[in-house]
Design a protein around this motif. Structure first.
Motif, short mmCIF file in Angstrom:
data_model
loop_
_atom_site.label_atom_id
_atom_site.label_comp_id
_atom_site.label_asym_id
_atom_site.label_seq_id
_atom_site.Cartn_x
_atom_site.Cartn_y
_atom_site.Cartn_z
N PRO A 71 0.16 6.58 2.34
CA PRO A 71 -1.25 6.63 1.94
C PRO A 71 -1.45 6.08 0.52
CG PRO A 71 -0.65 8.66 3.06
CD PRO A 71 0.62 7.89 2.87
N GLY A 72 -2.40 5.16 0.39
CA GLY A 72 -2.67 4.58 -0.91
C GLY A 72 -2.02 3.22 -1.14
N ASP A 73 -1.15 2.77 -0.22
CA ASP A 73 -0.56 1.43 -0.35
C ASP A 73 -1.66 0.38 -0.48
OD1 ASP A 73 2.08 2.17 -0.28
OD2 ASP A 73 2.41 1.67 1.83
N VAL A 74 -1.36 -0.68 -1.22
CA VAL A 74 -2.37 -1.69 -1.54
C VAL A 74 -2.01 -3.03 -0.91
CG1 VAL A 74 -3.47 -2.99 -3.40
CG2 VAL A 74 -2.98 -0.55 -3.71
N VAL A 75 -3.02 -3.67 -0.32
CA VAL A 75 -2.92 -5.06 0.12
C VAL A 75 -3.81 -5.88 -0.81
CG1 VAL A 75 -3.32 -6.70 2.00
CG2 VAL A 75 -2.46 -4.40 2.51
N LEU A 76 -3.25 -6.89 -1.44
CA LEU A 76 -4.01 -7.73 -2.36
C LEU A 76 -4.67 -8.89 -1.62
CD1 LEU A 76 -1.59 -8.05 -5.42
CD2 LEU A 76 -3.51 -6.49 -5.14
N PHE B 47 -10.96 -9.50 7.32
CA PHE B 47 -9.62 -9.05 6.96
C PHE B 47 -9.65 -7.86 5.99
CE2 PHE B 47 -6.78 -13.06 7.68
CZ PHE B 47 -7.05 -12.99 9.03
N LEU B 48 -10.83 -7.37 5.66
CA LEU B 48 -10.93 -6.29 4.67
C LEU B 48 -10.67 -4.89 5.24
CD1 LEU B 48 -14.01 -7.50 2.58
CD2 LEU B 48 -11.60 -7.55 1.90
N PRO B 49 -11.18 -4.51 6.41
CA PRO B 49 -11.07 -3.11 6.83
C PRO B 49 -9.66 -2.68 7.24
CG PRO B 49 -12.92 -4.22 7.94
CD PRO B 49 -12.08 -5.27 7.31
N GLN B 50 -8.81 -3.60 7.70
CA GLN B 50 -7.54 -3.20 8.32
C GLN B 50 -6.61 -2.40 7.40
OE1 GLN B 50 -8.93 -6.15 8.53
NE2 GLN B 50 -9.20 -6.67 10.68
N PRO B 51 -6.43 -2.78 6.13
CA PRO B 51 -5.55 -1.95 5.28
C PRO B 51 -6.06 -0.52 5.14
CG PRO B 51 -5.86 -4.12 4.30
CD PRO B 51 -6.81 -4.03 5.44
N TYR B 52 -7.38 -0.36 5.07
CA TYR B 52 -7.95 0.98 4.95
C TYR B 52 -7.71 1.79 6.22
CZ TYR B 52 -10.44 -0.78 0.84
OH TYR B 52 -10.76 -1.32 -0.38
N ARG B 53 -7.85 1.16 7.36
CA ARG B 53 -7.63 1.87 8.63
C ARG B 53 -6.18 2.31 8.78
NH1 ARG B 53 -11.07 -2.65 11.94
NH2 ARG B 53 -13.15 -1.88 11.39
N ALA B 54 -5.28 1.60 8.11
CA ALA B 54 -3.87 1.99 8.15
C ALA B 54 -3.52 3.02 7.08
CB ALA B 54 -2.99 0.75 7.98
#
Length: 630
Positions: A169-174, A183-190
């Motif tokens: 939880p909290g990992d970042v995709v730049l 392509f924005l929502p997917q990192p949050y959903r993970a």
């Protein structure tokens, strides 16, 4: 083309759109106020924010620029919603050999009745390798180290990658600060987040800024994690135990977590992760042999950090990464142990395959999204390809297995056979739309720049200037004749609506015809330069990124308040039927460096491009001449 209609009586009107009247403008103001109220509740919740924006863009702020037409079919859109300025669709016809082979596959009905997993067919695997090598992509140098993974478009493949890489939880995709909204929502959903990296003056990511962003983000995440590390790691250990990865032992206790996480204050996230894993493996030897496909010990037993960078090549701004840019980018990502997701969705559009370099030359931990939809005009079939390092391809496939990411084998085999018609035939197909035909992407780029900056723009080659002028004048004339056929004649401002007695456009009085010529010439002369400015001139692709700072600085357009680019989108879409991509749909909120950007596509047909841009010029001019009733 000659437009006539059976109606004798037409109406002269000053506004290019029937929506340019007080009640509709007031309704737009009410809608934008409602949007602001609702947006405040989702602005910081990215899984909700982007779908919210899509609903407002595609379902609420839809075009009111419709003429009655006088027929039985009802109102007619003055500008088609499809192939508008927001599109990412290719303009070419689909690859002809693919259409042929697909019709054969479907006609045979083979494989309809059986399930097929998320694998790439052997035929497509072979064909795409041959094509990449035959066209000269630098990626060909790495084909022995990667495997193709096929999915329902690159978005589904990107989603699968986020699920495999965002594991704490909290990992970042730049992302670059000008990115793709889908392509924005997917990192949050993970369970992660997105951070953005500023662009340099050339429209490419500023690598020094990228280095700073990774360093600062990791330091902030680590400082936040340290005080609660024991509790967080205990939860991770319990999860590993419940999955049997610690062996046949008692459940971890609080003291275990305390022991594993002691003395980490000065280590930083990467060294702390190695230290914790080493201590855990010493305490539970079974961890050394645990090799699950998903969420392995090394992926979850660590602090949160920047885990991925979305490298879009060519960029949304139309920049191809240079060898030096790739070298420096690989060095920074390697030093910080950040995986790269390299998006090549727009390769071979106004660029040569051999010029599309890859980060794999400098950074082995790179996943390549290889475009099929745009270069081969197959977007509606939803087929995308991912080149994954061999050791990690299976984990991506298994994530796809639990989604709708399966691709019909007929699609795969038809594409394989089309690719095997030969690299030269494919190269000719790709080059035709980019450069060789009369209204190529390259010509449309010059046309679009002229319609933003004016025909005198220094960005337009002198050899193209005459043809740009001719095309704009012809297409404006075509639009005004079409309006006439719908029962509308544009008249000078200040005149009341009044009937016009003419059965053919050419029968209009000389004053009106001269007024129409003046409208076209003024548009040619100034373009949309009173509202927009080209920020990055695209050397490849088919997007033009412009900024609208002039509009935001003035606070509105005539009677309509404009305080953000999405408001400007609302003006263009609702009142004029012109659709663009506002900055809110290209990056998370508040992450930019001050410029207010919108994205325009020049992939639509020339007729649509001129119709959209001329309508903007006339509509925005009309609005600015109105008294404010805000």
């Amino acid at each position: 083309m000659t437009y006539t209609c059976q109606q004798k009586l037409r109406v002269a009107r000053a506004g290019i759109s029937p929506a340019l009247e007080r009640d509709t403008i007031a309704e737009l103001g009410r809608l934008l106020a409602e949007f602001e109220t609702q947006y405040a509740g989702v602005a910081e919740d990215e899984p909700s924010r982007f779908p919210f924006l899509c609903r407002w863009a595609y379902q609420v702020l839809t075009s009111r620029n419709q003429e009655s037409g006088g027929g039985s079919e009802g109102p007619v859109d003055c500008i088609p919603g499809e192939r508008n300025l927001d599109t990412g669709d290719a303009s070419a016809a689909p690859l002809p050999s693919f259409v042929h082979h697909l019709s054969v596959e479907v006609g045979r009905g083979k494989d309809f009745q059986r399930y097929f997993g998320p694998e790439c067919t052997e035929e497509l695997d072979t064909a795409v390798r041959e094509l990449v090598a035959g066209l000269g992509f630098p990626l060909a140098r790495h084909l022995d180290q990667v495997e193709p993974v096929v999915g329902v478009g690159t978005i589904s493949l990107y989603d699968a990658l986020c699920r495999t890489r965002v594991t704490v939880p909290g990992d970042v995709v730049l992302h670059p600060e000008v990115s793709y909204g889908f392509f924005l929502p997917q990192p949050y959903r993970a369970g992660g987040t997105v951070a953005t990296v500023p662009l340099g003056e050339d429209g490419a990511v500023d690598i020094d800024a990228l280095d700073r962003v990774v360093t600062e983000r990791n330091a902030a995440l680590y400082a936040e994690w340290l005080p609660q590390r024991s509790v967080l790691v205990r939860g991770t250990l319990r999860d590993l135990h419940s999955r049997g990865l610690l062996g046949d032992v008692a459940a971890p206790c609080p003291e275990d977590a305390e022991e594993i996480t002691r003395g980490l204050e000065e280590l930083g996230p990467l060294r702390a992760a190695r230290t914790m894993l080493k201590r855990a493996a010493s305490r539970w030897p079974a961890l050394r042999n645990a090799q699950p496909l998903h969420r392995g010990p090394a992926l979850v037993l660590r602090p949160p950090r920047v885990v991925c960078y979305l490298h879009i090549n060519p960029t949304v701004t139309g920049r191809m990464a240079t060898p030096e840019h790739l070298r420096r980018l690989g060095e920074v990502l390697g030093r910080h142990q950040v995986a790269a997701i390299e998006d090549m969705s727009y390769h071979s559009i106004r660029s040569m395959p051999e010029d599309c370099g890859t980060l794999l030359d400098h950074h082995p931990d790179t996943f390549v999204l290889f475009g099929l939809s745009k270069p081969f005009a197959l977007a509606n079939l939803r087929i995308g390809l991912l080149w994954s390092p061999r050791t990690q391809a299976e984990s991506v496939r298994r994530v796809l297995e639990s989604t709708i990411g399966f691709v019909y084998t007929g699609f795969q085999n038809a594409l394989a056979r089309a690719m095997r018609t030969g690299a030269e035939e494919i190269r000719a197909y790709l080059a035709e739309e980019s450069w060789h035909q009369e209204n190529s992407y390259e010509f449309r780029r010059h046309l679009m720049v002229a319609m933003v900056e004016g025909i005198g723009s220094a960005r337009i080659p002198d050899a193209q200037r005459g043809r740009v002028r001719s095309v704009v004048l012809d297409e404006v004339d075509r639009l005004l004749r079409w309006k006439f056929a719908q029962g509308v004649v544009l008249c000078p401002p200040g005149l009341r609506e009044h009937p016009v007695d003419a059965s053919h456009y050419d029968e209009l009085d000389a004053r009106t015809r001269e007024f129409h010529r003046e409208l076209a010439e003024r548009f040619l002369d100034e373009g949309l330069s009173r509202w927009f400015a080209v920020e990055y001139e695209p050397e490849c692709g088919f997007f033009l990124v412009v900024h609208c700072d002039a509009v935001l600085d003035r606070g509105g357009i005539g009677p309509v308040a404009v305080e953000r680019t999405f408001h400007l989108f609302g003006v263009l879409s609702y009142l004029l039927g012109v659709r663009v991509v506002p900055e809110e749909m290209m990056a998370p909120p508040g992450k930019g460096i001050g410029r207010h950007r919108i994205r325009l596509s020049f992939s639509p047909p020339v007729e649509n491009l001129v119709r959209c841009m001329f309508t903007c010029h006339q509509g925005l001019t009309w609005l600015e001449e109105q008294p404010s009733f805000r």
